[in-house]
Design an enzyme around this catalytic site. Sequence first.
Site, PDB file in Angstrom:
ATOM      1  CG  ASP A 279      -1.964   1.138   1.244  1.00 37.02           C
ATOM      2  OD1 ASP A 279      -2.322   1.464  -0.045  1.00 37.02           O
ATOM      3  OD2 ASP A 279      -2.574   1.078   2.148  1.00 37.02           O
TER       4      ASP A 279
ATOM      5  CG  ASN B   9      -7.504  -2.834  -6.100  1.00 36.28           C
ATOM      6  OD1 ASN B   9      -6.417  -3.553  -6.040  1.00 36.28           O
ATOM      7  ND2 ASN B   9      -7.789  -1.759  -5.158  1.00 36.28           N
TER       8      ASN B   9
HETATM    9  C1  FPP Z   1      -1.942   0.226  -3.292  1.00 34.91           C
HETATM   10  O1  FPP Z   1      -1.410   1.423  -3.484  1.00 34.91           O
HETATM   11  C2  FPP Z   1      -1.442  -0.606  -4.468  1.00 34.91           C
HETATM   12  C3  FPP Z   1      -2.175  -1.098  -5.286  1.00 34.91           C
HETATM   13  C4  FPP Z   1      -3.636  -1.022  -5.392  1.00 34.91           C
HETATM   14  C5  FPP Z   1      -1.637  -1.896  -6.549  1.00 34.91           C
HETATM   15  C6  FPP Z   1      -0.177  -2.817  -6.030  1.00 34.91           C
HETATM   16  C7  FPP Z   1       0.518  -2.930  -7.597  1.00 34.91           C
HETATM   17  C8  FPP Z   1       1.791  -2.969  -7.664  1.00 34.91           C
HETATM   18  C9  FPP Z   1       2.584  -2.820  -6.717  1.00 34.91           C
HETATM   19  C10 FPP Z   1       2.155  -3.009  -9.144  1.00 34.91           C
HETATM   20  C11 FPP Z   1       1.650  -4.463  -9.666  1.00 34.91           C
HETATM   21  C12 FPP Z   1       2.147  -5.483  -9.191  1.00 34.91           C
HETATM   22  C13 FPP Z   1       2.846  -6.664  -9.784  1.00 34.91           C
HETATM   23  C14 FPP Z   1       3.060  -7.847  -9.134  1.00 34.91           C
HETATM   24  C15 FPP Z   1       3.120  -6.389 -11.385  1.00 34.91           C
HETATM   25  P1  FPP Z   1      -2.557   2.762  -3.620  1.00 34.91           P
HETATM   26  O2  FPP Z   1      -2.565   3.180  -4.829  1.00 34.91           O
HETATM   27  O3  FPP Z   1      -3.647   2.114  -2.883  1.00 34.91           O
HETATM   28  O4  FPP Z   1      -1.869   3.989  -2.956  1.00 34.91           O
HETATM   29  P2  FPP Z   1      -2.325   5.108  -1.884  1.00 34.91           P
HETATM   30  O5  FPP Z   1      -3.264   4.351  -0.807  1.00 34.91           O
HETATM   31  O6  FPP Z   1      -1.189   5.683  -1.265  1.00 34.91           O
HETATM   32  O7  FPP Z   1      -3.160   5.950  -2.703  1.00 34.91           O
END
Ligand code: FPP
Length: 244
Positions: A29, A77
Amino acid sequence: MSSTAAQAAGALAAPATGTIPRHVAIIMDGNGRWAKKRFLPRFAGHKAGVEAVRRVTREARAIGIEALTLYAFSSENWRRPEEEVSDLMGLLRHFIRSDLDELVRENVRLRVIGDYRRFAPDVVEMIDDAVARTGGNDGPILAIALNYGAQAELAAAARRCAAKLPPDRIDEAAIEAELQTRDLPPLDLLIRTSGEQRLSNFLLWQAAYAELLFVDTLWPDFDEAALREAVAAFGGRQRRYGGL
Ligand code: FPP
């Protein structure tokens, strides 16, 4: 107990005995906040998040962690803007294209948990091909959670149990044998980055006796040292499984 349930509860059921967790799961996250702090688009945060995935999967292998499960796309998501969902799919395609050879070479077994068949057909095909290409390996497991939700996983397990067994034979082992993590070791350590302290529908059953670790680091900043620190924190915990 059914024979499959007995098998599931057998060899794989031993939790970590030393200080190295056998199975670590991570809620990655903070990509968006990482980008915002730098006045960059959210995509840049996800891209940097993929770099962190690469670092951490390599380090997990070096440490000797048997299974690493990463929450890359939750069933919630889909609520994000279409452009961001499409960006995440693009990064997934890119990750498979660029990293699959290394995973095959390094004897990693790639697994996917979640209902990834709802993704675009080309992504589904890439995932199936990638999982198949690592199918002959017998090393550490990298499980990626894609369109995963723990409540849906449990409901599906309950439906399968009900179709196979009379109600009085449906016990914990029977349910566990129907989970998508059935061939992974028990979850020892669950980490969430970015300071949030929630499980967000991730591995709810599996987390029953896992140690939980919430760290302030934003996912793109999570590195080898951060994983080693998390493993050290796990080593310092006393696990009592309800005993004294
Ligand atoms: C949360 O950060 C992260 C995600 C919803 C996606 C995680 C995905 C990756 C790290 C990339 C893809 C993975 C692979 C295995 C290729 P957020 O966007 O919710 O952050 P925030 O809470 O700060 O907005």
